[in-house]
Motif scaffolding. Sequence first.
Motif, PDB file in Angstrom:
ATOM      1  N   MET A  78       0.801  -1.128  -0.127  1.00  0.00           N
ATOM      2  CA  MET A  78       0.100   0.034  -0.099  1.00  0.00           C
ATOM      3  C   MET A  78       0.914   1.329   0.027  1.00  0.00           C
ATOM      4  O   MET A  78       1.900   1.335  -0.366  1.00  0.00           O
ATOM      5  CB  MET A  78      -0.872   0.011   1.357  1.00  0.00           C
ATOM      6  N   THR A  79       0.219   2.434   0.437  1.00  0.00           N
ATOM      7  CA  THR A  79       0.860   3.660   0.431  1.00  0.00           C
ATOM      8  C   THR A  79       2.285   3.491   1.108  1.00  0.00           C
ATOM      9  O   THR A  79       2.084   3.091   2.258  1.00  0.00           O
ATOM     10  CB  THR A  79       0.071   4.621   0.865  1.00  0.00           C
ATOM     11  N   SER A  80       3.369   4.092   0.684  1.00  0.00           N
ATOM     12  CA  SER A  80       4.394   3.673   1.472  1.00  0.00           C
ATOM     13  C   SER A  80       5.287   4.941   1.294  1.00  0.00           C
ATOM     14  O   SER A  80       5.337   5.725   0.416  1.00  0.00           O
ATOM     15  CB  SER A  80       5.138   2.513   0.868  1.00  0.00           C
ATOM     16  N   SER A  81       6.161   5.408   2.589  1.00  0.00           N
ATOM     17  CA  SER A  81       7.045   6.678   2.470  1.00  0.00           C
ATOM     18  C   SER A  81       8.194   6.266   3.398  1.00  0.00           C
ATOM     19  O   SER A  81       8.026   5.660   4.409  1.00  0.00           O
ATOM     20  CB  SER A  81       6.171   7.674   3.257  1.00  0.00           C
ATOM     21  N   PRO A  82       9.350   6.567   3.041  1.00  0.00           N
ATOM     22  CA  PRO A  82      10.680   6.368   3.682  1.00  0.00           C
ATOM     23  C   PRO A  82      11.130   7.577   4.658  1.00  0.00           C
ATOM     24  O   PRO A  82      10.577   8.417   4.636  1.00  0.00           O
ATOM     25  CB  PRO A  82      11.530   6.424   2.381  1.00  0.00           C
ATOM     26  N   GLY A  98      19.817   9.456 -12.895  1.00  0.00           N
ATOM     27  CA  GLY A  98      20.124  10.482 -12.874  1.00  0.00           C
ATOM     28  C   GLY A  98      19.404  11.746 -12.653  1.00  0.00           C
ATOM     29  O   GLY A  98      19.987  12.980 -12.470  1.00  0.00           O
ATOM     30  N   ILE A  99      18.095  11.636 -13.042  1.00  0.00           N
ATOM     31  CA  ILE A  99      16.934  12.785 -12.621  1.00  0.00           C
ATOM     32  C   ILE A  99      15.897  12.607 -11.694  1.00  0.00           C
ATOM     33  O   ILE A  99      15.662  11.460 -11.444  1.00  0.00           O
ATOM     34  CB  ILE A  99      16.317  12.555 -14.028  1.00  0.00           C
ATOM     35  N   ASN A 100      16.087  13.445 -10.860  1.00  0.00           N
ATOM     36  CA  ASN A 100      15.167  13.475  -9.647  1.00  0.00           C
ATOM     37  C   ASN A 100      13.746  13.574 -10.019  1.00  0.00           C
ATOM     38  O   ASN A 100      13.136  14.306 -10.987  1.00  0.00           O
ATOM     39  CB  ASN A 100      15.364  15.078  -8.837  1.00  0.00           C
ATOM     40  N   ILE A 101      13.099  12.385  -9.601  1.00  0.00           N
ATOM     41  CA  ILE A 101      11.481  12.295  -9.783  1.00  0.00           C
ATOM     42  C   ILE A 101      10.531  12.319  -8.796  1.00  0.00           C
ATOM     43  O   ILE A 101       9.539  11.639  -9.003  1.00  0.00           O
ATOM     44  CB  ILE A 101      11.415  10.773 -10.761  1.00  0.00           C
ATOM     45  N   ASN A 102      10.919  12.992  -7.833  1.00  0.00           N
ATOM     46  CA  ASN A 102      10.170  12.992  -6.685  1.00  0.00           C
ATOM     47  C   ASN A 102       8.611  13.999  -7.186  1.00  0.00           C
ATOM     48  O   ASN A 102       8.753  14.669  -8.170  1.00  0.00           O
ATOM     49  CB  ASN A 102      10.636  13.989  -5.522  1.00  0.00           C
ATOM     50  N   SER A 103       7.507  13.501  -6.612  1.00  0.00           N
ATOM     51  CA  SER A 103       6.252  14.190  -7.152  1.00  0.00           C
ATOM     52  C   SER A 103       6.356  15.506  -6.975  1.00  0.00           C
ATOM     53  O   SER A 103       6.617  16.185  -5.750  1.00  0.00           O
ATOM     54  CB  SER A 103       5.201  13.565  -6.367  1.00  0.00           C
ATOM     55  N   ILE A 104       5.900  16.318  -7.800  1.00  0.00           N
ATOM     56  CA  ILE A 104       5.639  17.672  -7.836  1.00  0.00           C
ATOM     57  C   ILE A 104       4.476  17.972  -6.751  1.00  0.00           C
ATOM     58  O   ILE A 104       4.334  19.337  -6.477  1.00  0.00           O
ATOM     59  CB  ILE A 104       5.952  18.460  -9.085  1.00  0.00           C
ATOM     60  N   PHE A 105       3.701  17.149  -6.570  1.00  0.00           N
ATOM     61  CA  PHE A 105       2.446  17.217  -5.619  1.00  0.00           C
ATOM     62  C   PHE A 105       2.771  17.180  -4.079  1.00  0.00           C
ATOM     63  O   PHE A 105       2.714  17.840  -3.432  1.00  0.00           O
ATOM     64  CB  PHE A 105       1.363  16.484  -6.196  1.00  0.00           C
ATOM     65  N   LEU A 106       3.354  15.990  -3.960  1.00  0.00           N
ATOM     66  CA  LEU A 106       3.710  15.518  -2.798  1.00  0.00           C
ATOM     67  C   LEU A 106       5.190  16.001  -2.064  1.00  0.00           C
ATOM     68  O   LEU A 106       5.417  15.897  -0.919  1.00  0.00           O
ATOM     69  CB  LEU A 106       3.336  14.146  -2.518  1.00  0.00           C
ATOM     70  N   GLY A 107       6.091  15.973  -3.086  1.00  0.00           N
ATOM     71  CA  GLY A 107       7.385  16.166  -2.925  1.00  0.00           C
ATOM     72  C   GLY A 107       8.304  14.932  -2.410  1.00  0.00           C
ATOM     73  O   GLY A 107       9.138  15.069  -1.920  1.00  0.00           O
ATOM     74  N   PHE A 402      18.602  21.389   0.806  1.00  0.00           N
ATOM     75  CA  PHE A 402      17.291  22.216   0.957  1.00  0.00           C
ATOM     76  C   PHE A 402      16.153  21.434   0.243  1.00  0.00           C
ATOM     77  O   PHE A 402      16.511  20.537  -0.298  1.00  0.00           O
ATOM     78  CB  PHE A 402      17.364  23.601   0.146  1.00  0.00           C
ATOM     79  N   ARG A 403      14.906  21.869   0.453  1.00  0.00           N
ATOM     80  CA  ARG A 403      13.828  21.206   0.045  1.00  0.00           C
ATOM     81  C   ARG A 403      12.686  22.437  -0.245  1.00  0.00           C
ATOM     82  O   ARG A 403      12.456  23.137   0.795  1.00  0.00           O
ATOM     83  CB  ARG A 403      13.186  20.243   0.633  1.00  0.00           C
ATOM     84  N   PHE A 404      12.240  22.648  -1.380  1.00  0.00           N
ATOM     85  CA  PHE A 404      11.482  23.653  -1.435  1.00  0.00           C
ATOM     86  C   PHE A 404       9.957  23.463  -1.602  1.00  0.00           C
ATOM     87  O   PHE A 404       9.753  22.023  -1.688  1.00  0.00           O
ATOM     88  CB  PHE A 404      11.544  24.725  -3.025  1.00  0.00           C
ATOM     89  N   PRO A 405       8.782  23.914  -1.291  1.00  0.00           N
ATOM     90  CA  PRO A 405       7.642  23.770  -0.963  1.00  0.00           C
ATOM     91  C   PRO A 405       7.109  23.121  -2.341  1.00  0.00           C
ATOM     92  O   PRO A 405       7.288  23.348  -3.441  1.00  0.00           O
ATOM     93  CB  PRO A 405       6.812  24.698  -0.623  1.00  0.00           C
ATOM     94  N   SER A 406       6.119  21.909  -2.174  1.00  0.00           N
ATOM     95  CA  SER A 406       5.699  21.274  -3.309  1.00  0.00           C
ATOM     96  C   SER A 406       4.601  21.895  -3.632  1.00  0.00           C
ATOM     97  O   SER A 406       3.752  22.787  -3.057  1.00  0.00           O
ATOM     98  CB  SER A 406       5.256  19.704  -2.795  1.00  0.00           C
ATOM     99  N   PHE A 407       3.600  21.511  -4.863  1.00  0.00           N
ATOM    100  CA  PHE A 407       2.447  22.123  -5.050  1.00  0.00           C
ATOM    101  C   PHE A 407       1.581  21.941  -4.274  1.00  0.00           C
ATOM    102  O   PHE A 407       0.534  23.001  -4.112  1.00  0.00           O
ATOM    103  CB  PHE A 407       2.203  21.624  -6.526  1.00  0.00           C
TER     104      PHE A 407
END
Length: 606
Positions: A78-82, A98-107, A402-407
Motif C-alpha cells: 500500500m501507500t509507503s513512505s521512507p 540521474g534525474i530527480n523524480i519526486n512528485s511535484i505534488f507531494l514532494g 534544501f527542499r522547496f515547497p511542493s505544489f
Amino acid sequence: MKNKYVFTGGLLLLYNFFWAQEKLIDTVRIVDKHLRDAEKTQKVITVSASDFQKNPTNLSEVLRFQTPFYIKENGRGMTSSPSFRGSTAQQTAFVWNGININSIFLGQGDINNLGLLNFDEMSVKPGGGSILYGSGAIGGSVHLNNHLTYDRAFSGNFFGEYASYNTVNSALKLAYSDEKLSVKLNASFADSQNDYEVKPKRYKHWNAQYNAKQFGLDVGYRLNDDNEIRWHSLLSNGDQHFPVFSENSNRTKYITNGFKSLLNWNFHKSEFSNQLSFAYVEDAYDYYADADGARSNGATGKTFVVKNDFTLINPEIFDISLITEYQHNSAEGYGSGIINPKRNWGNAALVLKRDFLEKFYLEAAVRKNFIENIKSPLLFSLGAKAEFSPVYTLKLNLSKNFRFPSFNDLYWEPGGNLDLKPETSYNAELNNTFNFGKLKIEVVPYYTHLHDMIQWKPVSSEVWSPVNVGNVASYGAEAYLNYQQKTGNHHISGNATYTFTRSENLDTHKSLTYVPVHRATAGIGWKHKVVDAFLQGMFTGKTFTTTDEVNFLKSSLVANAGVGATFGKHWHIGLRVNNVFDEVYQTNEYYFLPLRNYAVNLNYKF
C-alpha cells in the motif's frame, strides 16, 4: 489517459532516438559519474537486480530489508513512505538514471508505484546531496538505474513468481547489442488480492488489492569513439485500493499513470567531457472515493528538464565541473483545489574534484537555485578522503541542503500556504572504514540540523495547512559490515547494518514520529555449485507514533529465508518463506504486515 501516454511515447520514440553516456566501452552502466565519485566521501549502498529477487514484492520490501531505511507502509503493497537519518519522506530524493523524480505534488517518491523489477540496479546514498540531486536530498537519495551493454548479441531474462494472497510478480528483459547499437526492452507485471489476516490482532486486510504494470525501452548508439547517444523511457500504470477496517466499509482506490523519457548526448575527450540531457516526466493520479464510482479528484503533473554537465579534466590540479539546469513544472488538477499552477526554476553548480596519488581525495562544490517566487539559499558541500593504511580509511562530508515547497504545500485548497520558506539543513558525517581482507566494517557518525521544517497542522476542525515549524536536530551513527568468502565450490556472503537515530524537535525536545532509535538488518547467502540459500533479518526498535512520545509501535524481529537450485545453464527455481517466525509487526500505527507467507519463483536466462 493510458492511450495518451502510449501515443506520446510513440512520438518520443521517433523523435528522441539519440542518446549518450560515458566512454566507448563494451559494458556501460547508466550511473552518473558524480554518484560514482560520491562513494569516495559518503557511503553508497548498491543493490543488484539479483538481490531484488530476495524481496521482489515491491520496492518497500527491498529498502526495508536490504538498506537502513525505515519504511512506513499502510499494509503490504500500500501507500509507503521512507525515513532515513530521522528525515521525512519529502526529504529523500528518488533519482531515475540521474534525474530527480519526486512528485511535484507531494514532494516525495511514490515508492510502491515506482516498480522494482524493471531496474537493473539500485544505489542508496545516505546523507545530503542537494548539490547534485536538488530538492529533497536532505536525508538521502535512492537511485534507480538501467544498464546497457554493447557487442553482446541477443540475451534475455524472465522472472516469474507466485506467492501467498494470490500474488503474481513477473518481469521480462530482452536485449540486443552490436558494436554500435544497444537496445533493451523490459516489462514487469504485479497483481495481488492482498487479502491477508493477522489473527492475533483480529486484523483483516480488506480492499487491499493492487495491480501494477511497467514497460521500459532503453536505446544506446555510438556515433564514434567520442560520442554516444542514449534514450531511456518508462511507462507505468497502477491500480491500488486503499485498505479498510471492515468488510462493509466504503471502498476507495487510487489509479496512477506515468511516463518518463530521458535523452542524453555524451561527448568525451581526455581533456574534457560534456553531457547534455533532456527529460520529460509526466505523472497523473485519479482518486475514487467509491471504488466502483466516478473519480472524485485527480491531477496531472508535467516536468520538463534541460541539463548540461561540462567537466574540464586536469589531473595536475582539479577536475572542474559546471552543471546547469532548467526545469518547468506545471500541473492540472481536478477536484483538488489545484487548478493550473506553473513553476520555472533553474540552478548552476560548480564542482571541484582532485585525486592525490589515489590515497587522498578532495572535492568542493557550490550551487545556487533560482526558483520562481521562492527565495533559495546558496548551497555548498565539502568532501575529503584519506587512506591512511590498507586497513583504515577516513571520509568526511559537510553540506548544506534544501527542499522547496511542493505544489500541494503551496496550492492545495483549502489550506495551501504561499508564504512557505524552503527547508534548509546542515549535514555532517564522518566515515571510518576498516578493511580486514574479506571483512569490511564502516562506522559513520552523523549530525543534521534542519531549519524551517514544513509540517501540516490543523487550523480548524476541518482544514489543515502547512507551516514552517522551527528547527530539528537529527544525530546518530550507522555501522555496516560486509563479508565475502569463497572456499572451493562454497561461496558465502554476509552483510549487516545497525543504525542509532535520534531526531528531535528542538522546540519541544521530543522525537519526531516514525523514527526508530534502534534498527538493524542482516543477511547471509550461501552457494554451492547448483544449490543456493539465503537468510535475512530485520530488527526495529520502539518507534513513537505521536509527538508527545506516548504512543509507540513495539519492537519487532522479522526474518525471511529462501532456497534455490539451478538446472542446466538457464533455469533456476526458488522457494521463499517470509516472516519465518510469524512475528506480529507493523510500520504504521493502524496497519499490520503479514504473518508467515510463501512464494515460489522461476528464473530463466537465455
